[in-house]
Motif scaffolding. Sequence first.
Motif, PDB file in Angstrom:
ATOM      1  N   LEU A  17       0.836  -1.200   0.000  1.00  0.00           N
ATOM      2  CA  LEU A  17       0.000   0.000   0.000  1.00  0.00           C
ATOM      3  C   LEU A  17       0.873   1.254   0.000  1.00  0.00           C
ATOM      4  CD1 LEU A  17      -2.759   1.451   0.365  1.00  0.00           C
ATOM      5  CD2 LEU A  17      -2.426   1.187   2.836  1.00  0.00           C
ATOM      6  N   ASP A  18       0.594   2.169  -0.927  1.00  0.00           N
ATOM      7  CA  ASP A  18       1.270   3.467  -1.063  1.00  0.00           C
ATOM      8  C   ASP A  18       2.710   3.357  -1.573  1.00  0.00           C
ATOM      9  OD1 ASP A  18      -0.995   4.837  -0.264  1.00  0.00           O
ATOM     10  OD2 ASP A  18      -0.422   4.886   1.837  1.00  0.00           O
TER      11      ASP A  18
ATOM     12  N   SER B  68       1.656   5.301  -9.440  1.00  0.00           N
ATOM     13  CA  SER B  68       1.989   6.432  -8.569  1.00  0.00           C
ATOM     14  C   SER B  68       1.774   6.100  -7.097  1.00  0.00           C
ATOM     15  CB  SER B  68       1.169   7.660  -8.952  1.00  0.00           C
ATOM     16  OG  SER B  68      -0.217   7.366  -8.901  1.00  0.00           O
ATOM     17  N   SER B  69       0.835   5.184  -6.816  1.00  0.00           N
ATOM     18  CA  SER B  69       0.592   4.755  -5.430  1.00  0.00           C
ATOM     19  C   SER B  69      -0.212   3.464  -5.466  1.00  0.00           C
ATOM     20  CB  SER B  69      -0.174   5.837  -4.664  1.00  0.00           C
ATOM     21  OG  SER B  69      -0.386   5.456  -3.324  1.00  0.00           O
ATOM     22  N   PHE B  70       0.382   2.386  -4.977  1.00  0.00           N
ATOM     23  CA  PHE B  70      -0.331   1.116  -4.994  1.00  0.00           C
ATOM     24  C   PHE B  70      -1.543   1.179  -4.070  1.00  0.00           C
ATOM     25  CE2 PHE B  70       3.651  -0.478  -6.757  1.00  0.00           C
ATOM     26  CZ  PHE B  70       3.207  -1.456  -7.651  1.00  0.00           C
ATOM     27  N   PRO B  71      -2.673   0.597  -4.478  1.00  0.00           N
ATOM     28  CA  PRO B  71      -3.888   0.631  -3.664  1.00  0.00           C
ATOM     29  C   PRO B  71      -3.877  -0.424  -2.558  1.00  0.00           C
ATOM     30  CG  PRO B  71      -4.313  -0.580  -5.680  1.00  0.00           C
ATOM     31  CD  PRO B  71      -2.895  -0.073  -5.773  1.00  0.00           C
TER      32      PRO B  71
ATOM     33  N   ASN C 122      -4.121 -12.835 -16.458  1.00  0.00           N
ATOM     34  CA  ASN C 122      -4.527 -11.435 -16.455  1.00  0.00           C
ATOM     35  C   ASN C 122      -3.736 -10.629 -15.434  1.00  0.00           C
ATOM     36  OD1 ASN C 122      -6.699 -11.666 -18.412  1.00  0.00           O
ATOM     37  ND2 ASN C 122      -7.813 -12.785 -16.828  1.00  0.00           N
ATOM     38  N   ALA C 123      -3.657  -9.330 -15.673  1.00  0.00           N
ATOM     39  CA  ALA C 123      -2.967  -8.442 -14.743  1.00  0.00           C
ATOM     40  C   ALA C 123      -3.795  -8.256 -13.481  1.00  0.00           C
ATOM     41  CB  ALA C 123      -2.705  -7.098 -15.399  1.00  0.00           C
ATOM     42  N   ASP C 124      -3.122  -8.176 -12.338  1.00  0.00           N
ATOM     43  CA  ASP C 124      -3.792  -7.847 -11.080  1.00  0.00           C
ATOM     44  C   ASP C 124      -4.079  -6.358 -10.988  1.00  0.00           C
ATOM     45  OD1 ASP C 124      -3.720 -10.482  -9.693  1.00  0.00           O
ATOM     46  OD2 ASP C 124      -1.554 -10.214  -9.878  1.00  0.00           O
ATOM     47  N   LEU C 125      -3.179  -5.559 -11.548  1.00  0.00           N
ATOM     48  CA  LEU C 125      -3.308  -4.109 -11.527  1.00  0.00           C
ATOM     49  C   LEU C 125      -2.883  -3.537 -12.872  1.00  0.00           C
ATOM     50  CD1 LEU C 125      -1.664  -3.235  -8.074  1.00  0.00           C
ATOM     51  CD2 LEU C 125      -4.101  -3.062  -8.619  1.00  0.00           C
ATOM     52  N   GLN C 126      -3.512  -2.448 -13.247  1.00  0.00           N
ATOM     53  CA  GLN C 126      -3.125  -1.736 -14.461  1.00  0.00           C
ATOM     54  C   GLN C 126      -2.326  -0.493 -14.087  1.00  0.00           C
ATOM     55  OE1 GLN C 126      -5.748   0.752 -17.483  1.00  0.00           O
ATOM     56  NE2 GLN C 126      -6.145  -1.423 -17.820  1.00  0.00           N
ATOM     57  N   TYR C 127      -1.406  -0.092 -14.959  1.00  0.00           N
ATOM     58  CA  TYR C 127      -0.662   1.138 -14.723  1.00  0.00           C
ATOM     59  C   TYR C 127      -1.623   2.267 -14.369  1.00  0.00           C
ATOM     60  CZ  TYR C 127       3.476  -0.823 -17.186  1.00  0.00           C
ATOM     61  OH  TYR C 127       4.554  -1.567 -17.584  1.00  0.00           O
ATOM     62  N   SER C 128      -1.215   3.125 -13.463  1.00  0.00           N
ATOM     63  CA  SER C 128      -2.023   4.310 -13.168  1.00  0.00           C
ATOM     64  C   SER C 128      -1.789   5.402 -14.210  1.00  0.00           C
ATOM     65  CB  SER C 128      -1.713   4.841 -11.763  1.00  0.00           C
ATOM     66  OG  SER C 128      -0.338   5.049 -11.584  1.00  0.00           O
ATOM     67  N   ASN C 129      -0.719   5.268 -15.011  1.00  0.00           N
ATOM     68  CA  ASN C 129      -0.420   6.229 -16.080  1.00  0.00           C
ATOM     69  C   ASN C 129      -0.066   5.442 -17.336  1.00  0.00           C
ATOM     70  OD1 ASN C 129       0.333   8.304 -17.733  1.00  0.00           O
ATOM     71  ND2 ASN C 129       2.014   9.047 -16.463  1.00  0.00           N
TER      72      ASN C 129
ATOM     73  N   PHE D 166       9.730   1.676  -5.111  1.00  0.00           N
ATOM     74  CA  PHE D 166       9.925   2.419  -3.864  1.00  0.00           C
ATOM     75  C   PHE D 166       8.826   2.063  -2.877  1.00  0.00           C
ATOM     76  CE2 PHE D 166      12.229   5.004  -6.895  1.00  0.00           C
ATOM     77  CZ  PHE D 166      13.286   5.547  -6.175  1.00  0.00           C
ATOM     78  N   ASP D 167       9.179   2.036  -1.574  1.00  0.00           N
ATOM     79  CA  ASP D 167       8.158   1.812  -0.557  1.00  0.00           C
ATOM     80  C   ASP D 167       7.480   3.129  -0.187  1.00  0.00           C
ATOM     81  OD1 ASP D 167       9.807   3.159   1.255  1.00  0.00           O
ATOM     82  OD2 ASP D 167      10.385   1.363   2.358  1.00  0.00           O
ATOM     83  N   ALA D 168       6.552   3.056   0.771  1.00  0.00           N
ATOM     84  CA  ALA D 168       5.766   4.235   1.132  1.00  0.00           C
ATOM     85  C   ALA D 168       6.602   5.342   1.752  1.00  0.00           C
ATOM     86  CB  ALA D 168       4.647   3.827   2.086  1.00  0.00           C
ATOM     87  N   ALA D 169       7.788   4.997   2.276  1.00  0.00           N
ATOM     88  CA  ALA D 169       8.690   5.998   2.860  1.00  0.00           C
ATOM     89  C   ALA D 169       9.724   6.486   1.846  1.00  0.00           C
ATOM     90  CB  ALA D 169       9.389   5.421   4.087  1.00  0.00           C
TER      91      ALA D 169
END
Length: 213
Positions: free
Chosen positions: A58-59, A76-79, A104-111, A125-128
Amino acid sequence: RQGTLKLLISFILIGSFFVLPDYSNAKILISKIQIAGVSTTDEFVELYNYSSSSASILDWDLRKQTASGSQSYLISSFPTSAMLSPFGYLLIAHRDYSPIQNTNADLQYSNNSVSLAADNSLLLFDAANNLIDEVNWGAVSSTGAPAANPGAIISLVRLPNTSEGNYLDTDVGLTDFITLDSLPYNSLSPTRPQIIDSPTTTANPPPPPPSGD
């Protein structure tokens, strides 16, 4: 006072049923990358959790970097839904990704206006904002030799790529990755088994002395 104490005990007992998952030992690595398939934007990134703990990312974020050092977000930020099972996978893809063997993809690019190409780097990168993993390929500036540029429907695949998983991490792309025909895994794919060291063999104990009867 007795009423307050009973209420406190009740909260403790109820809370004991809600145990948070342990994410402390999770090791997330970029395990496969396809930069082109049936089209130049038919691409995916596969992540692998090399640990016996579930993992929330997450994030976290995922970035492409060009040979000149310019960065762009793929995610940009993982849900909240971005979870990896122990020794499991997560597949992230461009909207133009053409599923291979119905994976199938679990997630699609946000961009989706950003896509991978030859002579790029991929950074997780992690959330920090700590760099967790980086893969370089082609003609890029790198502290170690980059992996080779993959062709169409060919993936960069992290070694050892066996039933033990994809966990080699020397921070040198040429050492850690090979190019193979693309075969991505997603969150529904079978997980890899935990690697357990062989038990130490001990000598047989001496027989007990005679009882003297």
